[in-house]
Design a protein around this motif. Structure first.
Motif, mmCIF file in Angstrom:
data_model
loop_
_atom_site.group_PDB
_atom_site.id
_atom_site.type_symbol
_atom_site.label_atom_id
_atom_site.label_comp_id
_atom_site.label_asym_id
_atom_site.label_seq_id
_atom_site.Cartn_x
_atom_site.Cartn_y
_atom_site.Cartn_z
ATOM 1 N N TYR A 91 0.852 -1.188 0.000
ATOM 2 C CA TYR A 91 0.000 0.000 0.000
ATOM 3 C C TYR A 91 0.885 1.235 0.000
ATOM 4 O O TYR A 91 1.832 1.314 0.784
ATOM 5 C CB TYR A 91 -0.898 -0.015 1.242
ATOM 6 C CG TYR A 91 -1.824 1.172 1.309
ATOM 7 C CD1 TYR A 91 -2.998 1.204 0.548
ATOM 8 C CD2 TYR A 91 -1.510 2.278 2.090
ATOM 9 C CE1 TYR A 91 -3.829 2.303 0.580
ATOM 10 C CE2 TYR A 91 -2.342 3.379 2.127
ATOM 11 C CZ TYR A 91 -3.503 3.382 1.368
ATOM 12 O OH TYR A 91 -4.325 4.482 1.393
ATOM 13 N N VAL A 106 1.674 4.753 1.055
ATOM 14 C CA VAL A 106 1.299 5.711 2.097
ATOM 15 C C VAL A 106 1.721 7.105 1.644
ATOM 16 O O VAL A 106 2.826 7.297 1.143
ATOM 17 C CB VAL A 106 1.980 5.362 3.444
ATOM 18 C CG1 VAL A 106 1.598 6.369 4.518
ATOM 19 C CG2 VAL A 106 1.608 3.945 3.871
ATOM 20 N N GLU A 158 4.012 0.484 2.305
ATOM 21 C CA GLU A 158 3.874 -0.416 3.446
ATOM 22 C C GLU A 158 3.643 -1.812 2.883
ATOM 23 O O GLU A 158 2.807 -2.020 2.002
ATOM 24 C CB GLU A 158 2.716 0.034 4.341
ATOM 25 C CG GLU A 158 2.526 -0.900 5.508
ATOM 26 C CD GLU A 158 2.484 -0.199 6.861
ATOM 27 O OE1 GLU A 158 2.588 1.046 6.921
ATOM 28 O OE2 GLU A 158 2.337 -0.910 7.860
ATOM 29 N N TRP A 188 2.932 -5.900 3.797
ATOM 30 C CA TRP A 188 2.533 -6.834 4.859
ATOM 31 C C TRP A 188 2.060 -8.154 4.258
ATOM 32 O O TRP A 188 1.886 -8.271 3.048
ATOM 33 C CB TRP A 188 1.489 -6.217 5.792
ATOM 34 C CG TRP A 188 0.133 -5.959 5.219
ATOM 35 C CD1 TRP A 188 -0.925 -6.821 5.207
ATOM 36 C CD2 TRP A 188 -0.330 -4.751 4.591
ATOM 37 N NE1 TRP A 188 -2.014 -6.227 4.610
ATOM 38 C CE2 TRP A 188 -1.687 -4.952 4.225
ATOM 39 C CE3 TRP A 188 0.253 -3.520 4.292
ATOM 40 C CZ2 TRP A 188 -2.450 -3.975 3.583
ATOM 41 C CZ3 TRP A 188 -0.501 -2.553 3.652
ATOM 42 C CH2 TRP A 188 -1.836 -2.788 3.312
ATOM 43 N N SER A 243 16.229 -2.097 11.496
ATOM 44 C CA SER A 243 15.308 -1.643 12.541
ATOM 45 C C SER A 243 15.235 -0.122 12.570
ATOM 46 O O SER A 243 16.170 0.553 12.156
ATOM 47 C CB SER A 243 15.800 -2.102 13.913
ATOM 48 O OG SER A 243 15.402 -3.421 14.153
ATOM 49 N N VAL A 244 14.138 0.396 13.112
ATOM 50 C CA VAL A 244 14.014 1.843 13.325
ATOM 51 C C VAL A 244 14.345 2.146 14.786
ATOM 52 O O VAL A 244 14.499 1.242 15.594
ATOM 53 C CB VAL A 244 12.582 2.332 13.016
ATOM 54 C CG1 VAL A 244 12.210 1.982 11.586
ATOM 55 C CG2 VAL A 244 11.574 1.733 13.991
ATOM 56 N N ASN A 245 14.458 3.426 15.119
ATOM 57 C CA ASN A 245 14.527 3.813 16.529
ATOM 58 C C ASN A 245 13.096 3.822 17.057
ATOM 59 O O ASN A 245 12.268 4.592 16.580
ATOM 60 C CB ASN A 245 15.149 5.203 16.683
ATOM 61 C CG ASN A 245 16.630 5.189 16.383
ATOM 62 O OD1 ASN A 245 17.339 4.257 16.773
ATOM 63 N ND2 ASN A 245 17.098 6.202 15.674
ATOM 64 N N TYR A 246 12.832 2.995 18.038
ATOM 65 C CA TYR A 246 11.469 2.827 18.541
ATOM 66 C C TYR A 246 10.899 4.114 19.136
ATOM 67 O O TYR A 246 11.561 4.800 19.905
ATOM 68 C CB TYR A 246 11.459 1.728 19.616
ATOM 69 C CG TYR A 246 10.085 1.463 20.188
ATOM 70 C CD1 TYR A 246 9.160 0.705 19.488
ATOM 71 C CD2 TYR A 246 9.718 1.993 21.425
ATOM 72 C CE1 TYR A 246 7.902 0.479 20.004
ATOM 73 C CE2 TYR A 246 8.457 1.765 21.944
ATOM 74 C CZ TYR A 246 7.556 1.001 21.229
ATOM 75 O OH TYR A 246 6.314 0.774 21.741
ATOM 76 N N VAL A 275 7.227 5.111 21.032
ATOM 77 C CA VAL A 275 6.012 4.444 21.514
ATOM 78 C C VAL A 275 4.750 4.953 20.817
ATOM 79 O O VAL A 275 3.881 4.173 20.443
ATOM 80 C CB VAL A 275 5.879 4.526 23.058
ATOM 81 C CG1 VAL A 275 5.650 5.952 23.526
ATOM 82 C CG2 VAL A 275 4.749 3.620 23.560
ATOM 83 N N ASP A 276 4.645 6.271 20.601
ATOM 84 C CA ASP A 276 3.403 6.799 20.019
ATOM 85 C C ASP A 276 3.271 6.473 18.532
ATOM 86 O O ASP A 276 2.180 6.496 17.972
ATOM 87 C CB ASP A 276 3.292 8.315 20.239
ATOM 88 C CG ASP A 276 4.425 9.068 19.580
ATOM 89 O OD1 ASP A 276 5.539 8.516 19.479
ATOM 90 O OD2 ASP A 276 4.205 10.207 19.143
ATOM 91 N N ARG A 304 3.975 1.730 18.796
ATOM 92 C CA ARG A 304 3.151 0.897 19.677
ATOM 93 C C ARG A 304 3.755 -0.508 19.821
ATOM 94 O O ARG A 304 4.906 -0.611 20.175
ATOM 95 C CB ARG A 304 1.708 0.800 19.135
ATOM 96 C CG ARG A 304 1.172 2.088 18.559
ATOM 97 C CD ARG A 304 0.635 3.052 19.593
ATOM 98 N NE ARG A 304 0.390 4.368 19.014
ATOM 99 C CZ ARG A 304 -0.711 4.738 18.358
ATOM 100 N NH1 ARG A 304 -1.729 3.907 18.256
ATOM 101 N NH2 ARG A 304 -0.817 5.949 17.840
ATOM 102 N N GLY A 305 3.003 -1.538 19.516
ATOM 103 C CA GLY A 305 3.489 -2.900 19.710
ATOM 104 C C GLY A 305 4.205 -3.487 18.497
ATOM 105 O O GLY A 305 4.471 -4.673 18.440
ATOM 106 N N GLU A 306 4.514 -2.655 17.519
ATOM 107 C CA GLU A 306 5.146 -3.159 16.299
ATOM 108 C C GLU A 306 6.670 -3.258 16.430
ATOM 109 O O GLU A 306 7.269 -2.629 17.292
ATOM 110 C CB GLU A 306 4.826 -2.227 15.128
ATOM 111 C CG GLU A 306 3.380 -2.260 14.691
ATOM 112 C CD GLU A 306 3.200 -1.692 13.284
ATOM 113 O OE1 GLU A 306 4.190 -1.224 12.683
ATOM 114 O OE2 GLU A 306 2.060 -1.727 12.792
ATOM 115 N N ASN A 307 7.249 -4.059 15.561
ATOM 116 C CA ASN A 307 8.702 -4.150 15.442
ATOM 117 C C ASN A 307 9.076 -3.766 14.014
ATOM 118 O O ASN A 307 9.502 -4.606 13.228
ATOM 119 C CB ASN A 307 9.181 -5.574 15.734
ATOM 120 C CG ASN A 307 8.878 -6.000 17.147
ATOM 121 O OD1 ASN A 307 9.309 -5.360 18.094
ATOM 122 N ND2 ASN A 307 8.125 -7.079 17.293
ATOM 123 N N PRO A 308 8.897 -2.484 13.658
ATOM 124 C CA PRO A 308 9.016 -2.119 12.248
ATOM 125 C C PRO A 308 10.430 -2.301 11.693
ATOM 126 O O PRO A 308 11.414 -2.017 12.365
ATOM 127 C CB PRO A 308 8.643 -0.628 12.217
ATOM 128 C CG PRO A 308 8.307 -0.238 13.596
ATOM 129 C CD PRO A 308 8.663 -1.330 14.520
#
Lengths: 157, 157
Positions: free
Chosen positions: A64, A66, A82, A84, A131-134, A136-137, A140-144
């Motif tokens: 998709y 974005v 994106e 998935w 990996s990205v720098n996490y 939280v906002d 969330r619960g993802e591991n992008p």
């Protein structure tokens, strides 16, 4: 052997083939309902791309685009893909089908974000994802994991 | 037995306990790095809530309040809670710990969105959660479940 990635059409045959994949959920059910209720036409484009082996769908992913206005991952902010539901049926794994799908996505030249399943990090690393720098906002619960084309950088660093 | 839900503090003991949970990823690793690099103080608040059995952390979830400006799930648009990483350690399942965590979240009186793990739909249904109408640009590869407090409706219907 040449591997051909095709954009998948929304029809009852495709939707029946989707049932063989592990990650079958609300997205697929919603496509089926829309087709049954004539909300979408038979053979409309879907957000899925797939690889056929003979007449059998053996690998797929959803893509998709974005809009740059929603981009919180890349610098400069830009349209990105994106990705998935990258999945290869068990009997067809290890033959380069997953790699072909990801390379197909990379050929659009846009940055890519994905939220991979556990235990797939080796594959994604080989494909150049990091990996990205996490945050939280945002995460969330993802591991992008993300893939940067040349000249593109992370938005937070 | 009374079950007490507590907000978890970021410290080396908590982060060590997190390693026992299946859904351990970039969020936990980032908290550990921030603590080691003194970016956060010892015993800062974390987005996690948990239940202790004796001095052992046996269940947890992460909660984040999403601002009404970003609300694409509820009508009227409003602040809501995103809930993730709800998990009870295997030896402690079936004792109401998961239920206690979700009820704790529901007691804030805000709508809740979660993206549950597969095979947990029975639990979420029992807790009053329902599916949304799938929208590809909003939900991508997720299977969101939501909980509506009284007077709150879906944004798309």
């Amino acid at each position: 052997m040449s591997i051909k990635v095709r954009k998948l059409k929304v029809n009852f045959k495709t939707l029946e083939e989707f049932k063989k994949f592990k990650e079958y959920g609300i997205q697929e059910l919603s496509m089926l309902e829309d087709l049954e209720a004539n909300i979408v036409e038979d053979d409309s484009d879907s957000p899925f791309y797939g690889i056929y082996f003979g007449d059998k769908l053996v690998a797929r992913m959803s893509l998709y685009e974005v809009d740059s206005k929603s981009d919180r991952y890349f610098y400069p902010p830009q349209d990105y893909l994106e990705l998935w539901k990258l999945e290869v049926l068990p009997d067809y794994q290890g033959k380069g089908f997953g790699k072909a799908l990801v390379q197909f996505a990379q050929n659009f030249g846009l940055p890519i974000k994905t939220n991979p399943r556990v235990n797939s990090s080796e594959f994604w690393n080989k494909m150049g994802f990091t990996s990205v720098n996490y945050e939280v906002d945002r995460d969330r619960g993802e591991n992008p994991l993300v893939w940067y084309p040349e000249g593109v950088k992370p938005q937070n660093h």
